[in-house]
Design an enzyme around this catalytic site. Structure first.
Site, PDB file in Angstrom:
ATOM      1  N   HIS A  91       0.829  -1.199   0.000  1.00  0.00           N
ATOM      2  CA  HIS A  91       0.000   0.000   0.000  1.00  0.00           C
ATOM      3  C   HIS A  91       0.865   1.250   0.000  1.00  0.00           C
ATOM      4  O   HIS A  91       0.437   2.301  -0.452  1.00  0.00           O
ATOM      5  CB  HIS A  91      -0.932  -0.007   1.208  1.00  0.00           C
TER       6      HIS A  91
ATOM      7  N   ARG B  86      -2.881  -4.321 -22.373  1.00  0.00           N
ATOM      8  CA  ARG B  86      -2.441  -5.344 -23.345  1.00  0.00           C
ATOM      9  C   ARG B  86      -1.836  -6.513 -22.566  1.00  0.00           C
ATOM     10  O   ARG B  86      -0.650  -6.530 -22.258  1.00  0.00           O
ATOM     11  CB  ARG B  86      -1.416  -4.747 -24.302  1.00  0.00           C
TER      12      ARG B  86
ATOM     13  N   ARG C 264      -7.534  -6.775 -22.150  1.00  0.00           N
ATOM     14  CA  ARG C 264      -7.725  -7.501 -23.395  1.00  0.00           C
ATOM     15  C   ARG C 264      -7.046  -8.857 -23.258  1.00  0.00           C
ATOM     16  O   ARG C 264      -5.912  -8.951 -22.804  1.00  0.00           O
ATOM     17  CB  ARG C 264      -7.080  -6.713 -24.536  1.00  0.00           C
TER      18      ARG C 264
ATOM     19  N   GLU D 220     -11.518  -4.529 -34.891  1.00  0.00           N
ATOM     20  CA  GLU D 220     -10.251  -4.214 -35.549  1.00  0.00           C
ATOM     21  C   GLU D 220     -10.094  -4.965 -36.866  1.00  0.00           C
ATOM     22  O   GLU D 220      -9.020  -4.984 -37.452  1.00  0.00           O
ATOM     23  CB  GLU D 220      -9.046  -4.426 -34.625  1.00  0.00           C
TER      24      GLU D 220
ATOM     25  N   ASN E 269      -5.455   0.624 -35.127  1.00  0.00           N
ATOM     26  CA  ASN E 269      -4.163   0.244 -35.715  1.00  0.00           C
ATOM     27  C   ASN E 269      -4.367  -0.932 -36.669  1.00  0.00           C
ATOM     28  O   ASN E 269      -3.916  -0.913 -37.812  1.00  0.00           O
ATOM     29  CB  ASN E 269      -3.158  -0.155 -34.631  1.00  0.00           C
ATOM     30  N   ASP E 270      -5.059  -1.952 -36.194  1.00  0.00           N
ATOM     31  CA  ASP E 270      -5.312  -3.102 -37.057  1.00  0.00           C
ATOM     32  C   ASP E 270      -6.438  -2.823 -38.037  1.00  0.00           C
ATOM     33  O   ASP E 270      -6.381  -3.262 -39.188  1.00  0.00           O
ATOM     34  CB  ASP E 270      -5.636  -4.345 -36.211  1.00  0.00           C
TER      35      ASP E 270
ATOM     36  N   ARG F 134       1.037  -3.035 -41.165  1.00  0.00           N
ATOM     37  CA  ARG F 134       1.442  -1.955 -40.266  1.00  0.00           C
ATOM     38  C   ARG F 134       2.920  -2.014 -39.899  1.00  0.00           C
ATOM     39  O   ARG F 134       3.480  -1.070 -39.342  1.00  0.00           O
ATOM     40  CB  ARG F 134       0.550  -1.912 -39.007  1.00  0.00           C
TER      41      ARG F 134
ATOM     42  N   CYS G 121      -9.568   2.517 -28.907  1.00  0.00           N
ATOM     43  CA  CYS G 121      -8.326   2.370 -28.133  1.00  0.00           C
ATOM     44  C   CYS G 121      -7.101   2.305 -29.031  1.00  0.00           C
ATOM     45  O   CYS G 121      -5.982   2.175 -28.542  1.00  0.00           O
ATOM     46  CB  CYS G 121      -8.393   1.161 -27.216  1.00  0.00           C
TER      47      CYS G 121
HETATM   48  C1  PEP Z   1      -5.248  -1.806 -32.442  1.00  0.00           C
HETATM   49  O1  PEP Z   1      -5.082  -2.692 -33.277  1.00  0.00           O
HETATM   50  O2  PEP Z   1      -5.629  -0.667 -32.713  1.00  0.00           O
HETATM   51  C2  PEP Z   1      -4.982  -2.077 -31.025  1.00  0.00           C
HETATM   52  C3  PEP Z   1      -5.308  -1.231 -30.091  1.00  0.00           C
HETATM   53  O3  PEP Z   1      -4.335  -3.244 -30.732  1.00  0.00           O
HETATM   54  P1  PEP Z   1      -2.763  -3.465 -30.950  1.00  0.00           P
HETATM   55  O4  PEP Z   1      -2.154  -2.160 -31.360  1.00  0.00           O
HETATM   56  O5  PEP Z   1      -2.234  -3.975 -29.656  1.00  0.00           O
HETATM   57  O6  PEP Z   1      -2.767  -4.486 -32.031  1.00  0.00           O
HETATM   58 MG    MG Z   2      -4.850  -4.727 -32.650  1.00  0.00          MG
END
Ligand code: PEP
Ligand code: MG
Length: 556
Positions: free
Chosen positions: A202, A310, A346, A445, A468-469, A479, A516
């Protein structure tokens, strides 16, 4: 931890660097002041009147309870309800039946003084906790010692620790008990460094919420080599402690400190303010993290919660499959340190660019389109089940949400939900507690998931868009491939339309939607996202404040 430079040149001392765990990311520069407890040496004394000793214990308990209530009230104002809760627990521990029975029995059977009985009970109980398998329970050993020391001090009528000097100092100690940490005068403490202690304690949690740069566990050697008045720089970001820093290090770290100050200035202006547009639309701004330790930054930036943890980083940082117990401890730690704020974890997302040797995945020609994320979990349910058990067990210790990555179809979601049901039934039959209101969501995604979001939304509580994906799959641009940068239009209408479609379908089915992926931090799109009805934006911690500023400047 061993210092990596330790040299003395005549009377000029050269720099020594120690490494521990930074539990609050900020830099402090100042002089060392060792925290000294007023030692109450406990002697064993034979006594005749055991009833009188028992009365003394009761009186000391009443005094200790009074002191703890005052500390609790101070903590409540300074660090909030959930962190102050530890002192309520200390008050309850003072009333614990086993603890009190032990003290009484030692006094009555051995005919010894109360101080000795409390000290012996403390040793026994602290050792018992220290040997427990569960890391959280082990950390409670320090709480037992803390309440017992207080009780002994009350029996002897001696105060707690020595008051620290009038100047601002960096407090150094072997370890600090939670009550000692919170009793420190915040205005006089620039930072604290402890030789021992766990980042699960704590005390570490308090350091984060008190915004005190702190490094924990630099090792016992530190205590022997550093003295009151030594010049020291504490880097809570990296966990480094520089004793007698050289000019270059001082310059570099003071620059870092100035950056922190500027960030803090912004933070001070925006802390506690709502994430609301000029015309009253509210949005949650959360943070993305990949390690248990990052929660300090999230709290410092006053994010609404964690929108993406993550979890694969637990697997990536390990030489073998993390056990249920290891995962449970990690998840519980994140939930505990977020003090009741929502944490969306996740489930495992490996494959593609995140390869782990011990998974022994086959080499694939197109790994981004291969066996990754939920596909691995559904193919190897024993791994998935272990993670889900750890997650649901941890759900009893905070506000957990969980979500599945790389979803493309309804049947995958149904399989995931069926496995969640199985795991919960299993826990029921084992009498293990879990939260019954854990929100379950999926990541949007893949273009497939967005296109059939009307079918997916009725199955879940929320969507979280992984831009991102989603961008890589929609635009057919790997990517990982730097050569494709010119072809990646992050504001591509196709991606934005998929997000909009998902938002509409989420809301039509009483689900909420967040983003996200990195695009959530792109403030040139914030207005667009809010117009789509996005409920939550989750970004890396340094983006929380700029995003909050942006949201508050928008009129929809
Ligand atoms: C994404 O794909 O946008 C995502 C948040 O997951 P990661 O970047 O970990 O693949
Ligand atoms: Mg992703």
């Amino acid at each position: 931890m061993i210092p990596y430079s330790k040299a003395y040149e005549g009377t000029v001392r050269s720099m020594t660097v120690y490494r521990g765990k930074g539990v609050y990311g900020a830099v402090a520069h100042g002089k060392v002041s060792f925290f000294r407890r007023k030692e109450t040496a406990v002697r064993r004394e034979n006594i005749e009147d055991t009833a009188k000793e028992l009365e003394r214990v009761e009186a000391a308990k009443a005094l200790a309870t009074e002191q703890l209530s005052a500390i609790h009230d101070k903590a409540l104002k300074e660090v909030g309800e959930s962190n102050a809760g530890i002192f309520e627990i200390h008050i309850m521990m003072l009333e614990d039946e086993d603890y009190n029975d032990s003290i009484t029995s030692i006094i009555e059977t051995q005919k010894v003084n109360a101080e000795y009985a409390v000290a012996a009970t403390s040793d026994n109980f602290a050792e018992m906790f220290a040997n427990m398998e569960d890391a959280y329970m082990r950390a409670r050993s320090a709480d037992i010692r803390d309440i017992s020391n207080r009780l002994i001090a009350c029996l002897s009528n001696s105060g707690g620790s020595d008051a620290i000097t009038d100047e601002q100092v960096i407090i150094c100690a072997d370890d600090l008990a939670p009550s000692e940490a919170v009793s420190l005068d915040r205005d006089k403490v620039l930072a604290f460094v402890t030789a021992f202690g766990s980042s699960n304690s704590h005390t570490a949690i308090l350091a984060r919420s008190m915004n005190i740069p702190a490094v924990i566990g630099v090792g016992g050697e530190f205590l022997g080599s550093v003295s009151d008045g030594d010049e020291i720089i504490v880097d809570g970001h990296t966990g480094e402690v520089f004793v007698s820093p050289d000019e270059e290090t001082t310059g570099r770290l003071l620059k870092k400190q100035a950056g922190d100050t500027e960030k803090k200035r912004l933070l001070q202006e925006l802390r506690g303010k709502e994430n609301v547009t000029l015309d009253g639309t509210k949005v949650r701004i959360c943070a993305n993290i990949g390690s248990v330790e990052s929660t300090g930054a999230v709290l410092a930036d006053d994010a609404d919660g964690i929108g993406l943890f993550r979890s694969e980083f637990l697997y990536l940082g390990s030489d073998d499959y993390p056990t249920e117990e290891q995962q449970f401890n990690a998840y519980r730690k994140v939930l505990g340190s977020m003090a009741g704020k929502k944490v969306i974890i996740r489930t495992l997302d490996i494959g593609a660019d995140k390869q782990i040797d011990y998974f022994k995945l086959d080499k694939e020609d197109n790994p981004a389109l291969g066996l990754r994320a939920i596909r691995i979990c559904l193919t190897r349910p024993e791994i998935f089940r272990t993670q889900l058990r750890a997650l649901f067990r941890a759900s009893a210790f905070g506000k957990l949400g969980l979500m599945f990555p790389m979803i493309t179809g309804v049947s995958e979601v149904r399989k995931c939900l069926a496995l969640c049901d199985e795991v919960r039934k299993e826990l029921d039959s084992e009498g293990i507690k879990y939260a019954t209101d854990t929100e379950i969501g999926i990541m949007i995604e893949t273009p497939a998931a967005a296109v059939i979001s009307d079918k997916l939304a009725p199955l879940v509580d929320f969507f979280s868009v992984g831009t991102n994906d989603l961008t890589q799959y929609t635009l057919a641009c790997d990517r990982q491939n730097a050569k494709l940068e010119a072809f990646v239009d992050t504001h591509h209408e196709a991606v934005l339309r998929l997000i909009e479609m998902s938002a509409k379908n989420a809301h039509a089915n009483n689900a909420w939607i967040g983003i996200c992926g990195e695009l959530a931090a792109d403030t040139t799109l914030t207005e667009t996202f809010l117009r789509m009805g996005i409920d939550e934006l989750s970004v890396s911690p340094p983006y929380v404040l700029p995003l909050r500023e942006k949201v508050r400047s928008i009129r929809l």
